[in-house]
Write an enzyme that holds these catalytic residues in place. Structure first.
Site, short mmCIF file in Angstrom:
data_model
loop_
_atom_site.label_atom_id
_atom_site.label_comp_id
_atom_site.label_asym_id
_atom_site.label_seq_id
_atom_site.Cartn_x
_atom_site.Cartn_y
_atom_site.Cartn_z
N GLU A 57 0.82 -1.20 0.00
CA GLU A 57 0.00 0.00 0.00
C GLU A 57 0.86 1.26 0.00
OE1 GLU A 57 -2.16 -3.12 2.60
OE2 GLU A 57 -0.11 -2.56 2.04
N CYS A 92 -0.55 0.09 7.64
CA CYS A 92 -0.93 0.51 6.29
C CYS A 92 -2.34 1.07 6.23
CB CYS A 92 -0.79 -0.67 5.33
SG CYS A 92 0.93 -1.16 5.03
N ARG A 215 21.11 -22.01 -6.59
CA ARG A 215 22.16 -21.55 -7.50
C ARG A 215 21.80 -21.71 -8.98
NH1 ARG A 215 23.42 -26.18 -4.94
NH2 ARG A 215 23.94 -28.02 -6.20
N GLU A 299 13.88 -31.78 1.39
CA GLU A 299 14.68 -32.57 0.45
C GLU A 299 15.48 -33.56 1.30
OE1 GLU A 299 16.68 -30.95 -2.87
OE2 GLU A 299 15.45 -29.13 -2.94
N GLY A 301 15.91 -38.04 2.62
CA GLY A 301 15.90 -39.43 2.20
C GLY A 301 14.60 -40.12 2.55
N ASN A 305 11.49 -38.78 5.03
CA ASN A 305 10.25 -38.58 4.28
C ASN A 305 9.13 -39.45 4.85
OD1 ASN A 305 11.53 -36.81 2.56
ND2 ASN A 305 11.70 -38.26 0.86
#
Length: 375
Positions: A57, A92, A215, A299, A301, A305
């Site tokens: 805003e 705001c 990356r 991420e 194994g 998981n």
């Protein structure tokens, strides 16, 4: 064009701005704002800046001022309720009201308990008309992690896996690079970039020594790294330790010497054991929410998981499937059902496909655990 269509179009513009805000707003939500005068002309627009910077805003008001245009009597289309508290910036809702804005059209209320309708109340008290609802579903999806943290007090957990068409993430000897293509890997980095933090297990650190950074796509900041490491086995020389990037290790067993060596590399160690002597994963998620993690990108194994899925802690799966068959290999997750293998398909974990897209030669599937977004 009808008035309803105009509202939809202007809110669509505000949502586009919110999408452009990107991950640098974290832990704040991604918000867009469009200012429209009485003649239907856009006189200012903005999006939330990097955390600590102006909100959408204020950026829109500055844009209008830079154009030399008055916003008195104008309508502000904003994708989330204007904030009503002093955080890293001022409220705001007060900034809008002070300019003589005539109306605010917002997609939805802010779930933050410090706001939660108070922004709308203060606007109305200042004589500003308020309309709520247009674009609500899109605005919530864009900030699903923020809503999760505010309402459930846990991050939105997205589990990423790259696998062959028969669901294998690697060979039995541990080789897994690369099952999917370079375009799929770059796309995976884009999902890393949007997350507040990347979670892995110590097994992955020991076997692969990953960097777990972004990356392959441009990013303005690196997500934090979280390691589940019950026995503090993370090597102090692991590649996850990068200058300026926090590494949070959750452990279950105290070991002063190991802890000191890891802390010397900048790690923050939290001991959070459960009754079985492992890391209490549910408690870890609550702690990550207190650290202002909105989206947690996993991420890991098959063991970690499996544990996250078995404990009902995963909200969404991000799966890349390569056009390959491996046969005997490593699964995406092991032991996801309490009590061992299923005897009846009715016990399978229900998922809902959100999107299925071709990424290079591979498929990207986003599947949500049924009911996990009902909060």
């Amino acid at each position: 064009m009808t008035n309803a269509n105009k509202i939809v179009n202007f809110m669509a513009q505000a949502l586009d701005l919110a999408r452009q805000a990107g991950p640098e707003t974290d832990p704040n939500p991604r918000v867009g704002c469009v200012l429209v005068d009485a003649n239907g002309a856009v006189i200012g627009q903005g999006r939330t800046q990097q955390v600590g910077g102006p909100h959408a805003e204020v950026m829109a008001l500055r844009d209008a001022a830079a154009r030399g245009l008055s916003v008195a009597g104008a309508t502000a289309f904003v994708t989330l309720e204007p904030c009503a508290h002093h955080g890293r910036t001022g409220p705001c809702c007060d900034a809008l009201a002070a300019t003589g804005i005539g109306r605010v059209v917002a997609s939805m209320a802010d779930p933050n308990p410090l706001v939660a309708g108070q922004g709308f109340e203060r606007l109305r008290a200042a004589g500003v008309a308020v309309q709520v609802g247009p674009g609500a579903e899109e605005a919530r999806e864009l900030n699903i992690g923020f809503f999760s943290r505010m309402v459930r007090k846990t991050p939105w957990v997205r589990l990423k896996a790259a696998a062959s068409l028969d669901g294998k993430t690697g060979l039995r000897n541990g080789v897994s690079q690369w099952i999917t293509s370079e375009p799929a890997r770059a796309d995976g980095h884009a999902w890393r970039a949007r997350a507040s933090a990347v979670l892995t297990g110590v097994g992955t650190v020991l076997e692969d020594d990953p960097r777990l950074d972004v990356r392959l796509v441009q990013t303005s900041r690196q997500p934090h790294v979280v390691v589940v490491d019950s026995q503090l086995q993370t090597p102090p020389g692991a590649q996850i330790f990068m200058a300026g990037r926090p590494v949070w290790i959750y452990a279950a067993a105290q070991d002063g010497a190991k802890a000191a060596a890891l802390e010397a590399r900048g790690a923050s160690i939290t001991f959070m054991p459960n009754a079985q002597g492992k890391v209490d994963l549910a408690a870890m998620l609550r702690d990550l929410a207190r650290r202002e993690v909105n989206e947690l990108h996993v991420e890991a194994g098959h063991k970690l998981n499996g544990s996250l899925l078995r404990e009902g802690l995963v909200d969404e799966l991000l799966v890349y499937l390569a056009p390959k068959l491996i046969g005997d290999g490593l699964d995406m997750a092991s032991g996801i059902h309490t009590g061992g293998p299923l005897a009846d398909l009715a016990g399978a974990l229900p998922l809902e496909f959100r999107t299925i897209e071709r990424i290079g030669p591979d498929l990207r599937i986003v599947a949500r655990v049924a009911g996990r977004d009902a909060f």
